[in-house]
Design an enzyme around this catalytic site. Structure first.
Site, PDB file in Angstrom:
ATOM      1  N   LYS A 188       0.652  -1.116  -0.041  1.00  0.00           N
ATOM      2  CA  LYS A 188      -0.150   0.074   0.106  1.00  0.00           C
ATOM      3  C   LYS A 188       0.818   1.135  -0.061  1.00  0.00           C
ATOM      4  CE  LYS A 188      -2.609   3.492   1.368  1.00  0.00           C
ATOM      5  NZ  LYS A 188      -2.098   4.684   1.521  1.00  0.00           N
ATOM      6  N   GLU A 263      10.197   1.990  10.222  1.00  0.00           N
ATOM      7  CA  GLU A 263      11.159   3.060   9.908  1.00  0.00           C
ATOM      8  C   GLU A 263      10.355   4.440   9.765  1.00  0.00           C
ATOM      9  OE1 GLU A 263      13.114   5.839   8.364  1.00  0.00           O
ATOM     10  OE2 GLU A 263      13.258   4.674   6.480  1.00  0.00           O
ATOM     11  N   CYS A 298      13.966  11.026   5.721  1.00  0.00           N
ATOM     12  CA  CYS A 298      13.842  10.490   6.896  1.00  0.00           C
ATOM     13  C   CYS A 298      15.047  10.885   7.813  1.00  0.00           C
ATOM     14  CB  CYS A 298      13.025   9.094   7.107  1.00  0.00           C
ATOM     15  SG  CYS A 298      13.902   7.964   6.249  1.00  0.00           S
ATOM     16  N   GLU A 397      10.106  17.289  13.391  1.00  0.00           N
ATOM     17  CA  GLU A 397      10.668  16.886  12.009  1.00  0.00           C
ATOM     18  C   GLU A 397       9.736  17.680  10.881  1.00  0.00           C
ATOM     19  OE1 GLU A 397      11.707  12.829   9.282  1.00  0.00           O
ATOM     20  OE2 GLU A 397       9.499  12.950   9.938  1.00  0.00           O
TER      21      GLU A 397
END
Length: 507
Positions: A188, A263, A298, A397
């Site tokens: 997905k 992750e 990331c 972030e």
């Protein structure tokens, strides 16, 4: 400038080896973020479609007792993985163009991504083939009347939920090792960038991948991702994305004690010491660490810690280099900073920058739309100074081309600042002193450490983080182990009775 295709391929959901329209018939628009124009659409899957995809994967895993896939030799699976890699290479230009149109990343970066996709499939083909010779290796035991060995077996049907920053590459990091291990999968991808993942379905048809081994469903997270994560017949979930969504994936999987690998986000530090010989080399690595892929990485080293003795010189050069980054339509030759992926992401960045300014930080450079680009979701590379550790820009972030820079005076202060985060994905140190590099390699709390560089990534090396950056490792042999379960097999080899119980009296 590369020519855009007249029509983006219109695909359905890829389930059971073929295409099918979503159960409710709904589709989501695909918007080119560099032009703000709609260029196509993708299916919007719901729980009913997830049910069909999982059933197809489960049937493929069990078909003929697993003879055609899950219990087949690694060499059989390697043949298909190599065929996928060959098709990726053959279609590289078209796939890279689709990736750029869908995500806004520079075409040069998208081409490099396709090289990495092919290399990843080839690497796991090699591991799958070599795996056959590593099974049933004997285990040394203290008792001679027993023999033991371990088997590694595919964990089963896996749900793979992937992000939009490297759409096909992040999918491949999961699909390639999962298939190499003998699992069957439901992928997905993010609804913000799904086009190349659907093209992977077309490639699977071309190479004759057994039906149901890989299924690809597109759609919104709550409608497609959540039912996949919580499905009782999915044996493991592997997720890459935000920490908040990762928490929800964990919660769903916990109800069935289902293994997950995550992750997640990062706020990685890059520490620059004053003993370096060439400040421009350090500046270029610092820029690559935050501005490559538009900072939508990331592991981006979005917190630069620079020694106070060289801070002014470093910042002057950082601004000078940033001014020379070519920001343009990502299809233009030499583009090094394209658009961000969506209007929502663009608005989020502007809010982060505004909050940083209101909290007292200095926007040293950037922070606005480039004046020559009136359309598209473009933001200048942004350098923020005068940052305190309590500010949002330091702690959260951003996932965009925004970096905050802070000075330090001692090594211990640098380490304390580097570890002042809930995240632990990556970190870097730039120094000519091997002892400093060795000490900081141990001291920085992260799953990946770079020395005198930032962001190199190799399929052979493990990738993953600590703390709120998740757990589990992708890539390398660790990536294959992610989709394996270990079975102990022990045999009693003596004709003598075990002798633990007294036998009944003989009549």
């Amino acid at each position: 400038m590369a020519a855009a295709p007249r029509d983006v391929p219109r695909r359905g959901l890829f389930i059971g080896g073929g295409w099918r329209e979503p159960s409710l018939g709904r589709r989501l628009p695909v918007v080119n973020p560099a032009t703000e124009t709609t260029i196509g659409d993708v299916p919007a899957a719901t729980a009913e479609d997830v049910e069909l995809a999982v059933a197809a994967a489960r049937e493929a895993f069990r078909r003929d007792g697993g003879r055609h896939w899950s219990c087949a030799s690694g060499a059989v699976r390697a043949k298909f993985l190599r065929a996928i890699a060959a098709k990726i290479k053959e279609k590289k230009s078209d796939l890279a163009l689709l990736e750029t149109l869908d995500s806004g990343k520079p075409l040069d970066e998208a081409n490099a991504d396709m090289d990495d996709v092919a290399a990843c499939f080839e690497y796991y083909a090699d591991l799958a083939e070599a795996f056959d010779g590593k099974q049933r290796l004997p285990i040394s035991l203290p008792m001679e009347n027993f023999k033991s060995y371990a088997l590694k077996e595919p964990i089963g049907v896996v749900g793979l939920i992937t992000p939009w920053n490297y759409p096909l590459l992040m999918a491949t990091w999961k699909v390639a090792p999962a298939l190499a291990a003998g699992c069957t999968a439901v992928l997905k991808p993010s609804e913000l960038a799904s086009l190349t993942c659907l093209e992977l379905g077309a490639i699977c048809i071309e190479i004759g991948l057994p039906p149901g081994v890989l299924n690809i469903i597109t759609g919104l997270g709550p409608e497609a991702g959540a039912p996949l994560a919580s499905h009782p017949h999915v044996d493991k979930v592997a997720f890459t994305g935000s920490t908040e969504t990762g928490k929800r994936v964990m919660t769903a999987a916990a109800q069935m004690v289902k293994p997950v690998s995550l992750e997640l986000g990062g706020k990685s530090p890059l520490i620059v010491f004053d003993d370096i010989d060439n400040i421009d080399n350090a500046v270029e690595w610092a820029m690559f660490g935050i501005f490559a892929n538009g900072g939508q990485v990331c592991s981006a080293t979005s917190r630069i810690l620079v020694h106070e003795k060289i801070a002014k010189q470093f910042l002057d050069r950082l601004v000078a280099w940033a001014k020379h980054i070519k920001i343009s339509d990502p299809l233009e030759e030499g583009c090094r900073l394209g658009s961000v992926v969506s209007e929502g992401q663009y608005e989020k960045i502007k809010k982060f920058i505004s909050t940083a300014r209101n909290e007292g930080a200095t926007i040293l450079y950037g922070g606005a739309r480039p004046q020559h680009l009136r359309r598209g979701f473009f933001i200048e590379p942004t350098i923020i100074t005068d940052v305190s550790t309590s500010m949002q820009i330091w702690r959260e972030e951003v996932f965009d081309p925004v970096v905050c820079v802070k000075e330090f005076s001692t090594e211990s202060e640098a380490v304390e600042l580097a570890n002042d985060t809930h995240y632990g994905l990556a970190g870097g140190v730039i120094s000519n002193d091997p002892e400093i590099c060795e000490r900081l390699t141990k001291a920085i709390q992260a799953g990946i450490i770079w020395i005198n560089c930032s962001q190199p990534c190799f399929v052979q090396a493990p990738w993953g983080g600590n703390k709120r950056s998740g757990f589990g490792r992708e890539l390398g042999e660790w990536g294959l182990d992610n989709y394996m379960t270990v079975k102990q097999v022990t045999k009693y080899c003596s004709d003598e009775p075990w002798g633990w119980y007294q036998p009944p009296s003989k009549l």
